[in-house]
Write an enzyme that holds these catalytic residues in place. Sequence first.
Site, short mmCIF file in Angstrom:
data_model
loop_
_atom_site.label_atom_id
_atom_site.label_comp_id
_atom_site.label_asym_id
_atom_site.label_seq_id
_atom_site.Cartn_x
_atom_site.Cartn_y
_atom_site.Cartn_z
N ALA A 155 7.17 -9.68 -51.75
CA ALA A 155 6.00 -8.61 -51.82
C ALA A 155 6.81 -7.30 -51.89
CB ALA A 155 5.32 -8.83 -50.71
N GLY B 191 7.51 -13.75 -50.81
CA GLY B 191 6.25 -14.00 -51.84
C GLY B 191 7.14 -14.46 -53.09
N GLU C 196 7.30 -18.06 -52.48
CA GLU C 196 6.04 -18.59 -52.51
C GLU C 196 5.49 -18.68 -53.90
OE1 GLU C 196 4.94 -15.66 -49.43
OE2 GLU C 196 3.86 -17.50 -48.33
N GLU D 147 10.43 -13.33 -44.25
CA GLU D 147 9.42 -12.61 -43.64
C GLU D 147 9.67 -12.55 -42.40
OE1 GLU D 147 8.94 -14.89 -46.13
OE2 GLU D 147 7.27 -14.54 -47.22
C1 LIG Z 1 1.38 -9.75 -48.03
C2 LIG Z 1 2.28 -9.91 -47.15
C3 LIG Z 1 3.42 -10.78 -47.85
C4 LIG Z 1 4.68 -10.76 -47.37
C5 LIG Z 1 5.61 -11.45 -48.05
C6 LIG Z 1 6.81 -11.01 -48.71
O1 LIG Z 1 7.46 -11.25 -49.45
S1 LIG Z 1 7.60 -9.90 -47.64
C7 LIG Z 1 9.29 -9.43 -48.53
C8 LIG Z 1 10.17 -10.77 -48.25
N1 LIG Z 1 11.28 -10.18 -49.01
C9 LIG Z 1 12.23 -9.76 -48.47
O2 LIG Z 1 12.32 -9.51 -47.34
C10 LIG Z 1 13.53 -9.48 -49.51
C11 LIG Z 1 13.90 -8.09 -49.11
N2 LIG Z 1 14.84 -7.80 -50.03
C12 LIG Z 1 16.35 -8.07 -50.02
O3 LIG Z 1 16.68 -8.97 -49.11
C13 LIG Z 1 17.19 -7.70 -50.92
O4 LIG Z 1 17.00 -6.29 -51.07
C14 LIG Z 1 17.73 -8.32 -52.13
C15 LIG Z 1 16.40 -8.92 -52.83
C16 LIG Z 1 18.49 -9.81 -51.83
C17 LIG Z 1 18.53 -7.66 -53.05
O5 LIG Z 1 19.57 -7.29 -52.45
P1 LIG Z 1 20.74 -6.00 -52.99
O6 LIG Z 1 21.84 -5.81 -51.76
O7 LIG Z 1 21.06 -6.57 -54.30
O8 LIG Z 1 19.87 -4.69 -53.02
P2 LIG Z 1 19.27 -3.92 -51.88
O9 LIG Z 1 18.78 -4.82 -50.62
O10 LIG Z 1 19.99 -2.80 -51.74
O11 LIG Z 1 17.64 -3.65 -52.75
C18 LIG Z 1 17.69 -2.62 -53.75
C19 LIG Z 1 16.41 -1.58 -53.69
O12 LIG Z 1 15.22 -2.44 -53.80
C20 LIG Z 1 14.59 -2.48 -52.51
N3 LIG Z 1 13.93 -3.51 -52.00
C21 LIG Z 1 14.46 -4.72 -52.08
N4 LIG Z 1 13.43 -5.72 -51.95
C22 LIG Z 1 12.14 -4.92 -51.70
C23 LIG Z 1 10.99 -5.56 -51.54
N5 LIG Z 1 10.52 -6.77 -51.29
N6 LIG Z 1 9.94 -4.31 -51.70
C24 LIG Z 1 10.28 -3.21 -51.84
N7 LIG Z 1 11.48 -2.68 -52.18
C25 LIG Z 1 12.55 -3.65 -52.07
C26 LIG Z 1 15.41 -1.69 -51.47
O13 LIG Z 1 14.83 -0.86 -50.55
C27 LIG Z 1 16.48 -0.91 -52.30
O14 LIG Z 1 16.08 0.26 -52.59
P3 LIG Z 1 16.69 1.54 -52.50
O15 LIG Z 1 15.80 2.70 -52.73
O16 LIG Z 1 17.63 1.49 -53.52
O17 LIG Z 1 17.28 1.59 -51.05
#
Ligand SMILES: CC/C=C/CC(=O)SCCNC(=O)CCNC(=O)[C@H](O)C(C)(C)COP(=O)(O)OP(=O)(O)OC[C@H]1O[C@@H](n2cnc3c(N)ncnc32)[C@H](O)[C@@H]1OP(=O)(O)O
Length: 719
Positions: A61, A100, A103, A123
Amino acid sequence: MAEYNRVSECVGLITLRNPPVNALSAAVRQGIVDTVQRALSDPNVKSVVICGQNGIFCGGADIKEFGSNMTGPPLIPMIHAIESANKPVVAAIEGSALGGGLELALGCHYRIAHSKARLGLPEVSLGLLPAAGGSQRLPRLIGVPAALNLITTGRHVTAAEALQLGIVDQVTDHNTVAAAVKFALSVAGRSLDPRRISTHPCPQQPDLDALFEEVMQKVRQSARGAIAPIACVQAVRAAATLPYAQGMERERELMATLFTSGQARALQYCFFAERAVGRWRMPSGARWDTSKPRPVHKAAVIGLGTMGRGITVALAQTGLSVIAVETQEKQLMEAKQAISGMLERGAKRRGVAPALDGVIYSQNIQAVADVDLVIEAVFEDIALKTKVFQQLSAVCKPGTLLCTNTSALDVDQLASETPNPELVVGMHFFAPAHVMKLLEVVYGPRSSPQAVATAMQLGKKMGKASVAVGNCRGFVGNRMLKPYIEEAFFLLEEGATPELVDQALEEFGFPMGVFRMSDLSGLDVGWRVRKGDGLVEPGTASGRSARIRQGRRYSPLGDLLCEEGHFGQKTGRGWYQYDKPGSRVARFDPWLHSFLGAYRAQHGLVARRIDHQEVLERCLYALINEGFHILDDGIAAGPEDIDVIYVSGYGWPRHRGGPMFYANMVGLAKVLERLEHYQQLHPEVPHLQPSSLLRRLVASGSPPIHKWGEAIKKLHSQL
Ligand SMILES: CC/C=C/CC(=O)SCCNC(=O)CCNC(=O)[C@H](O)C(C)(C)COP(=O)(O)OP(=O)(O)OC[C@H]1O[C@@H](n2cnc3c(N)ncnc32)[C@H](O)[C@@H]1OP(=O)(O)O
């Protein structure tokens, strides 16, 4: 945001397009709903593949949407529509399928993953649970114990482990989308009933109650007050004991509580703060995006004590070649053995070959002549470090970056002893350096942006949360720790016990209270520093005047314990007693309690009842107040830097976001009011005097934490 194409004539290919991680924003969800509908209604399409652009399936998400009113199609019905489709839907997983994203994949009928992909339901680390059916589908797919493990820890699994657990159906080393399309063609027309996970019963598990009891106990212990892990266990329990529809209802209820909780806000703040600190900036205006790091292929470590050994391991594990220098032969041999052992154990844990050949050992500093970067890790003594820096300046090739691993010494002073101060930065590692996540990269006024960029990039390569900070006594972390520890000493003088103070701090969420921590790190460390500062006075002086030193309140309690040889765990006595030197189980020490009684009597102090609230307010607000001074001084660029330092290096509970986030949650006006209250009671304690930045922020209406940067800039421009 989701692109649709027909490939191989009869496969509908849906590609999620939302860089950088294809997060499920409102637009992406809408795109999925529309394209799935299109594929299902196209009579030429026999099966569907869902993939993500740029080698990443989906990062879950869109976390940025959580704070606002969520619009667009909700995830749950979208995933149900996929699962109930009458054409097979295959997820082609490259890069990551997280939260998500996984999921969504679990709603598909089949999952094909690239061998380098990572999958997980993280999450819990954002203060949530997998509430788009993840907590109900995963246990049905892989069984309760494995699902509990993944959901309560949030850990990411490799494609190989996902295959072994049964999360994915196939792993490929080749083009995942091509493999998924081929697979989708091969399963077209097959019955999909057995592939709809929500219709499966949860695999039978003997003694379910005992299992949940055991896991809940474990989770409560490690959660240190975090609520999401507990909700995760409750949601999986619903999957194991209730029909799917009721389980989903329970998942929804649990998520509703978590979603709006302060803990979720704190944990999501930490996620973004950890990324924000990579975008460092210096008061000179130099920044991460305008400063190019120098390539580092070969590094050296000087001094192979505890810190030097850990740093060598951390460097070697990144694949760098490392020259490890220790002038004494015996120490060099011991260090070699210890470093090899650490490398071997680390490699075994990670399932890779140990980088033993990556380290060359030498007794001669000349061996570092051609390295790109040196980390000096000799004893904390400015004269010794200066000598080493002068030798390095003479030996190293031009342009070699000289870094000092110090927790307390003046980086500027060392830099000024070298002909090229712009090449000098501090790298403050935390012990054990190959394990601890935090690295403070300390720049002085003459450090070049390139030197900072290089140290920051190296820190990132080593897997550290690297934070660039200005040079001052104690940098950020230890500078803020000083008033925290001093308040704890004062509380003992006034009637508290180490047990009471530690219990309050541990209930707040620290893994160890200040006194247990002090016993672990050694009381002699602070004693040496206080001696150096001229604060330690021998003798038996009594009364208030004996507790005022250098014009401010001072507690000699720690010094007195050291004079008795009570250095903490290593001597078996400290603020607690231990079965034997080196033992870790802290026990109540009757001697210490009568010592405290005698001390109070000698100084005319009357013990009073102190509660947990006072402990927290005095210790934590004193620490936070110093954080405001640090922001005001420009030593940290923003509150995120301080919070990442405290969460990754000082045990601040992550679900409370870090000290500055905590102050923002408590309310700046309240923090100010309590500091003023305690300052009136203890006028001889300067660290309780509210920082002028805190006062100015309150006066300007207590802006939320993400607006502090702007507010500080504005306040500074008005000075
Ligand atoms: C309705 C509620 C439902 C909830 C269910 C969910 O899905 S909650 C979200 C669960 N997902 C996560 O926790 C994953 C979070 N992301 C990561 O672990 C990592 O970003 C990655 C996907 C493994 C990629 O890692 P990497 O090292 O390649 O990159 P960065 O971590 O530096 O990320 C790059 C930029 O992307 C932004 N970002 C990453 N994930 C998300 C996200 N889920 N939503 C929004 N933005 C995300 C991150 O903030 C970085 O942004 P910058 O502006 O470049 O800092």
